[in-house]
Design a protein around this motif. Sequence first.
Motif, PDB file in Angstrom:
ATOM      1  N   PHE A  24       1.407  22.568 -18.621  1.00  0.00           N
ATOM      2  CA  PHE A  24       2.103  23.781 -18.691  1.00  0.00           C
ATOM      3  C   PHE A  24       1.830  24.496 -19.999  1.00  0.00           C
ATOM      4  O   PHE A  24       2.236  25.724 -20.275  1.00  0.00           O
ATOM      5  N   GLU A  25       0.820  23.809 -21.010  1.00  0.00           N
ATOM      6  CA  GLU A  25       0.371  24.517 -21.981  1.00  0.00           C
ATOM      7  C   GLU A  25      -0.835  24.059 -22.482  1.00  0.00           C
ATOM      8  O   GLU A  25      -1.054  22.663 -21.971  1.00  0.00           O
ATOM      9  N   ALA A  26      -1.712  24.728 -23.226  1.00  0.00           N
ATOM     10  CA  ALA A  26      -3.007  23.995 -23.414  1.00  0.00           C
ATOM     11  C   ALA A  26      -2.682  22.829 -24.464  1.00  0.00           C
ATOM     12  O   ALA A  26      -2.625  23.382 -25.768  1.00  0.00           O
ATOM     13  N   ASN A  27      -3.041  21.950 -24.060  1.00  0.00           N
ATOM     14  CA  ASN A  27      -2.680  20.564 -24.949  1.00  0.00           C
ATOM     15  C   ASN A  27      -3.489  19.499 -24.324  1.00  0.00           C
ATOM     16  O   ASN A  27      -3.230  18.958 -23.307  1.00  0.00           O
ATOM     17  N   GLU A  28      -4.369  18.665 -25.191  1.00  0.00           N
ATOM     18  CA  GLU A  28      -5.192  17.755 -24.695  1.00  0.00           C
ATOM     19  C   GLU A  28      -4.213  16.550 -24.485  1.00  0.00           C
ATOM     20  O   GLU A  28      -4.405  15.894 -23.401  1.00  0.00           O
ATOM     21  N   THR A  29      -3.274  16.163 -25.200  1.00  0.00           N
ATOM     22  CA  THR A  29      -2.633  15.019 -24.818  1.00  0.00           C
ATOM     23  C   THR A  29      -1.884  15.240 -23.532  1.00  0.00           C
ATOM     24  O   THR A  29      -1.693  14.327 -22.742  1.00  0.00           O
ATOM     25  N   LEU A  30      -1.172  16.467 -23.387  1.00  0.00           N
ATOM     26  CA  LEU A  30      -0.408  16.810 -22.143  1.00  0.00           C
ATOM     27  C   LEU A  30      -1.269  16.727 -21.003  1.00  0.00           C
ATOM     28  O   LEU A  30      -1.038  16.148 -20.016  1.00  0.00           O
ATOM     29  N   GLN A  31      -2.464  17.133 -21.054  1.00  0.00           N
ATOM     30  CA  GLN A  31      -3.662  17.031 -20.227  1.00  0.00           C
ATOM     31  C   GLN A  31      -3.726  15.755 -19.624  1.00  0.00           C
ATOM     32  O   GLN A  31      -3.719  15.529 -18.582  1.00  0.00           O
ATOM     33  N   GLU A  32      -3.968  14.863 -20.584  1.00  0.00           N
ATOM     34  CA  GLU A  32      -4.285  13.499 -20.355  1.00  0.00           C
ATOM     35  C   GLU A  32      -3.071  12.793 -19.614  1.00  0.00           C
ATOM     36  O   GLU A  32      -3.320  11.889 -18.852  1.00  0.00           O
ATOM     37  N   LEU A  33      -1.899  13.052 -19.836  1.00  0.00           N
ATOM     38  CA  LEU A  33      -0.648  12.530 -19.555  1.00  0.00           C
ATOM     39  C   LEU A  33      -0.579  12.960 -18.133  1.00  0.00           C
ATOM     40  O   LEU A  33      -0.228  12.005 -17.336  1.00  0.00           O
ATOM     41  N   VAL A  34      -0.768  14.042 -17.788  1.00  0.00           N
ATOM     42  CA  VAL A  34      -0.705  14.671 -16.201  1.00  0.00           C
ATOM     43  C   VAL A  34      -1.841  13.814 -15.560  1.00  0.00           C
ATOM     44  O   VAL A  34      -1.428  13.486 -14.376  1.00  0.00           O
ATOM     45  N   ALA A  35      -2.871  13.776 -16.055  1.00  0.00           N
ATOM     46  CA  ALA A  35      -4.159  12.923 -15.328  1.00  0.00           C
ATOM     47  C   ALA A  35      -3.733  11.465 -14.975  1.00  0.00           C
ATOM     48  O   ALA A  35      -3.734  10.867 -13.894  1.00  0.00           O
ATOM     49  N   ALA A  36      -2.979  10.935 -16.051  1.00  0.00           N
ATOM     50  CA  ALA A  36      -2.698   9.661 -16.088  1.00  0.00           C
ATOM     51  C   ALA A  36      -1.822   9.394 -15.063  1.00  0.00           C
ATOM     52  O   ALA A  36      -1.642   8.483 -14.110  1.00  0.00           O
ATOM     53  N   ILE A  37      -0.726  10.380 -14.865  1.00  0.00           N
ATOM     54  CA  ILE A  37       0.296  10.141 -13.647  1.00  0.00           C
ATOM     55  C   ILE A  37      -0.563  10.429 -12.582  1.00  0.00           C
ATOM     56  O   ILE A  37       0.097   9.648 -11.381  1.00  0.00           O
ATOM     57  N   HIS A  54       8.562   9.823 -17.694  1.00  0.00           N
ATOM     58  CA  HIS A  54       9.565  10.250 -18.504  1.00  0.00           C
ATOM     59  C   HIS A  54       8.943  10.993 -19.566  1.00  0.00           C
ATOM     60  O   HIS A  54       9.738  11.844 -20.096  1.00  0.00           O
ATOM     61  N   THR A  55       8.047  10.494 -20.267  1.00  0.00           N
ATOM     62  CA  THR A  55       7.283  11.265 -21.312  1.00  0.00           C
ATOM     63  C   THR A  55       6.974  12.552 -21.040  1.00  0.00           C
ATOM     64  O   THR A  55       7.316  13.593 -21.609  1.00  0.00           O
ATOM     65  N   TYR A  56       6.471  12.871 -19.682  1.00  0.00           N
ATOM     66  CA  TYR A  56       6.335  14.008 -19.134  1.00  0.00           C
ATOM     67  C   TYR A  56       7.474  15.021 -19.246  1.00  0.00           C
ATOM     68  O   TYR A  56       7.673  16.210 -19.737  1.00  0.00           O
ATOM     69  N   CYS A  57       8.589  14.504 -18.777  1.00  0.00           N
ATOM     70  CA  CYS A  57       9.849  15.265 -18.623  1.00  0.00           C
ATOM     71  C   CYS A  57      10.263  15.673 -19.894  1.00  0.00           C
ATOM     72  O   CYS A  57      10.845  16.469 -20.200  1.00  0.00           O
ATOM     73  N   MET A  58      10.312  14.741 -21.067  1.00  0.00           N
ATOM     74  CA  MET A  58      10.631  15.082 -22.348  1.00  0.00           C
ATOM     75  C   MET A  58      10.016  16.120 -22.743  1.00  0.00           C
ATOM     76  O   MET A  58      10.483  17.042 -23.378  1.00  0.00           O
ATOM     77  N   LYS A  59       8.626  16.178 -22.784  1.00  0.00           N
ATOM     78  CA  LYS A  59       7.619  17.294 -23.109  1.00  0.00           C
ATOM     79  C   LYS A  59       8.121  18.603 -22.346  1.00  0.00           C
ATOM     80  O   LYS A  59       8.261  19.693 -22.921  1.00  0.00           O
ATOM     81  N   ARG A  60       8.200  18.597 -20.991  1.00  0.00           N
ATOM     82  CA  ARG A  60       8.420  19.471 -20.195  1.00  0.00           C
ATOM     83  C   ARG A  60       9.907  20.308 -20.598  1.00  0.00           C
ATOM     84  O   ARG A  60      10.008  21.547 -20.830  1.00  0.00           O
ATOM     85  N   PHE A  61      11.003  19.668 -20.633  1.00  0.00           N
ATOM     86  CA  PHE A  61      12.085  20.429 -21.037  1.00  0.00           C
ATOM     87  C   PHE A  61      12.269  20.612 -22.482  1.00  0.00           C
ATOM     88  O   PHE A  61      12.967  21.691 -22.460  1.00  0.00           O
ATOM     89  N   ALA A  62      11.287  19.996 -23.273  1.00  0.00           N
ATOM     90  CA  ALA A  62      11.427  20.522 -24.670  1.00  0.00           C
ATOM     91  C   ALA A  62      10.955  21.852 -24.540  1.00  0.00           C
ATOM     92  O   ALA A  62      11.258  22.734 -25.426  1.00  0.00           O
TER      93      ALA A  62
END
Length: 160
Positions: A24-37, A54-62
Amino acid sequence: VYFKIVGKFEGEEHVVDSTGIEAFEANETLQELVAAIRRDLDAGRPNAGLDRLHTYCMKRFASLVVKHGGEPCGENDALHARVGKYAKALKASRNLTEMSDRIIKSSISTFESMNEIRNNKSFAHDNESLVSMDEAKFIYDSVTALLRFIKTMDAQKFED
């Protein structure tokens, strides 16, 4: 393998709809997290990725809380607290039906329970067992249904 393929054709194997899980934003860590899921889901192992969900949801809701004008979430803010902050912001900005509002409010306790799953039934820690495959699919389906709804509401807010 043969029976798995036949099961897919017969509709026995349930595939998790992961369209609510996206960068949902340009972020390499987030992109890798989504890819891992997605790798875990594509491999038919939703129970292996519950800690990352869970980690994804923490990031998304923040991110959603800040996007809707709330105070940034602190590192120690639990997932359900983040969902609660977002639910308040959504209620203030959208004219939701009573039913949609109730579903979102009830999801706060769902996300509170997700903390226990992450801590005691996932690879987040050295746990003795994981959530069963069927239950993991149910958890993903429930969480992603809300994420898809939020994505729709969020898009409408910024299109208005």
